[in-house]
Design an enzyme around this catalytic site. Structure first.
Site, short mmCIF file in Angstrom:
data_model
loop_
_atom_site.label_atom_id
_atom_site.label_comp_id
_atom_site.label_asym_id
_atom_site.label_seq_id
_atom_site.Cartn_x
_atom_site.Cartn_y
_atom_site.Cartn_z
N GLU A 89 0.85 -1.20 0.00
CA GLU A 89 0.00 0.00 0.00
C GLU A 89 0.89 1.25 0.00
OE1 GLU A 89 -1.66 0.79 3.88
OE2 GLU A 89 -3.49 1.67 3.04
N ASN B 279 -7.18 5.70 -2.02
CA ASN B 279 -6.04 4.84 -1.69
C ASN B 279 -6.17 3.63 -2.62
OD1 ASN B 279 -4.15 3.18 -0.50
ND2 ASN B 279 -4.74 3.70 1.60
N LYS C 153 -9.55 1.46 -2.26
CA LYS C 153 -9.80 0.94 -0.91
C LYS C 153 -11.23 1.23 -0.44
CE LYS C 153 -7.35 1.06 3.59
NZ LYS C 153 -6.11 1.61 4.21
N GLU D 130 -6.39 8.75 7.50
CA GLU D 130 -6.84 8.22 6.21
C GLU D 130 -8.23 8.72 5.87
OE1 GLU D 130 -6.07 4.33 4.50
OE2 GLU D 130 -5.13 3.81 6.40
N CYS E 199 -4.91 -3.05 2.92
CA CYS E 199 -4.66 -2.91 4.36
C CYS E 199 -5.87 -3.19 5.24
CB CYS E 199 -4.05 -1.54 4.67
SG CYS E 199 -3.34 -1.55 6.33
N ASN F 173 0.09 -0.91 5.50
CA ASN F 173 0.92 -0.10 6.40
C ASN F 173 0.22 -0.17 7.75
OD1 ASN F 173 2.94 2.16 4.89
ND2 ASN F 173 1.31 1.37 3.60
N1 CDT Z 1 -3.30 1.47 6.32
C1 CDT Z 1 -4.20 0.94 7.14
O1 CDT Z 1 -5.33 0.69 6.75
N2 CDT Z 1 -3.83 0.72 8.41
C2 CDT Z 1 -4.70 0.28 9.45
C3 CDT Z 1 -4.19 0.75 10.75
C4 CDT Z 1 -5.16 0.59 11.85
S1 CDT Z 1 -6.39 1.78 11.94
C5 CDT Z 1 -5.62 3.12 12.64
C6 CDT Z 1 -4.83 -1.23 9.50
O2 CDT Z 1 -5.97 -1.72 9.60
O3 CDT Z 1 -3.82 -1.93 9.51
#
Ligand code: CDT
Length: 288
Positions: free
Chosen positions: A36, A96, A113, A132, A158, A183
């Site tokens: 991502e 995204n 996304k 995000e 993600c 990420n």
């Molecule tokens: N990039 C991404 O979606 N990261 C989220 C972080 C947790 S929510 C703050 C994840 O689900 O891994």
């Protein structure tokens, strides 16, 4: 991938992606899956007053001037590419996104996304932001699957990987291989009790999604410590059995490779998880 610093340019990132691509060619790969937002630091960790304050991190076209070389080189190698990036559309929408091209350089599809985590407004109590929901719109395009690489393939990004509906939407279309970049900061500010479970939850949801839908899942991290924020690595290639067949062991740029036999999916799709024979959608009214 390892971290991408704020000071690293798009071209710096592409140089690193090319090095991984060269290794993939040496290993005779058919497809390389990058994470991502693979072209920049994870910019939603910083608040800007203006919504467009991070627009320099977005791609107006894909391939674009700096990324074209990646797609050209992959085409020369005959390797397909999955690449996550921030997309700014001509009509001003921010997504995204991830693009998939086949080994001949033809675009297979773009995924945007669906599940956008985090928050919309600056929350200074957090050690770092996860904005995000400020910088990306939720896509309404769902989870299509495409015919490519000799099978049916799909994508998610993600946070999508935590939701069973993501896999099932594609599973119901017969998906055989799902690519997911991520990420994931190790620190989850709303409930730090989850911090030590990040690795477990990562593999738990992707292994379950693979097994319950008889599909390969390729989970690809941008991990390591990026601008002071430690993020989960542990990229994994997961078989339709739910078993991890390859896993990254570092928090830097690292290639892992597996022979993903799509016919293995049938062993699950045609037996225990023969959806047409055994599913009971009439019993699942709330989700159908
Ligand atoms: N990039 C991404 O979606 N990261 C989220 C972080 C947790 S929510 C703050 C994840 O689900 O891994």
């Amino acid at each position: 991938m390892g971290p991408i610093g704020r000071g690293e340019s798009r071209s710096d990132a592409v140089t690193r992606l090319l090095a991984l691509l060269d290794q993939a060619a040496e290993r005779r790969a058919d497809l390389i899956v990058y994470p991502e937002l693979a072209l920049s630091t994870f910019f939603p960790r910083w608040y800007t007053d203006e919504l467009g304050g991070h627009d320099h991190y977005y791609e107006r076209s894909m391939p674009g001037p700096e990324t074209q070389v990646l797609f050209d080189t992959a085409k020369e190698y005959g390797i397909g590419v999955h690449l996550g990036y921030a997309e700014l559309t001509d009509d001003g929408h921010r997504y995204n996104s991830a693009i998939l091209v086949d080994g001949a350089g033809n675009e297979v599809g773009i995924y945007r996304k669906v599940h956008i985590p985090g928050h919309e407004n600056n929350e200074p109590w957090r050690p770092f932001q996860h904005l995000e929901r400020r910088y990306f719109e939720e896509s309404n395009e769902g989870f299509p699957v495409w015919r490519a690489f000799g099978g049916l393939v799909g994508m998610a990004i993600c946070n999508d990987r935590r939701w069973p509906e993501t896999y099932r939407e594609m599973g119901l279309q017969g998906v055989e291989l799902i690519m997911i970049g991520y990420n994931t900061p190790l620190h989850y500010a709303p409930d730090p009790a989850q911090n030590p479970l990040q690795s477990f939850h990562n593999h738990l949801c992707m292994q379950a999604g693979a097994y319950q839908n008889g599909a390969w899942v390729i989970g690809v991290a941008k991990g390591g410590t990026e601008e002071g924020v430690e993020s989960l690595a542990q990229s994994a290639i997961i078989a339709p059995s739910g078993q991890i067949v390859a896993q990254a062991v570092t928090t830097g740029d690292e290639l892992i490779v597996a022979d993903c036999d799509l016919d293995w999916c049938g062993q699950y799709k045609n037996t225990l998880f023969d959806f047409a024979r055994y599913r009971r959608p009439e019993m699942y009214g709330r989700i159908t």
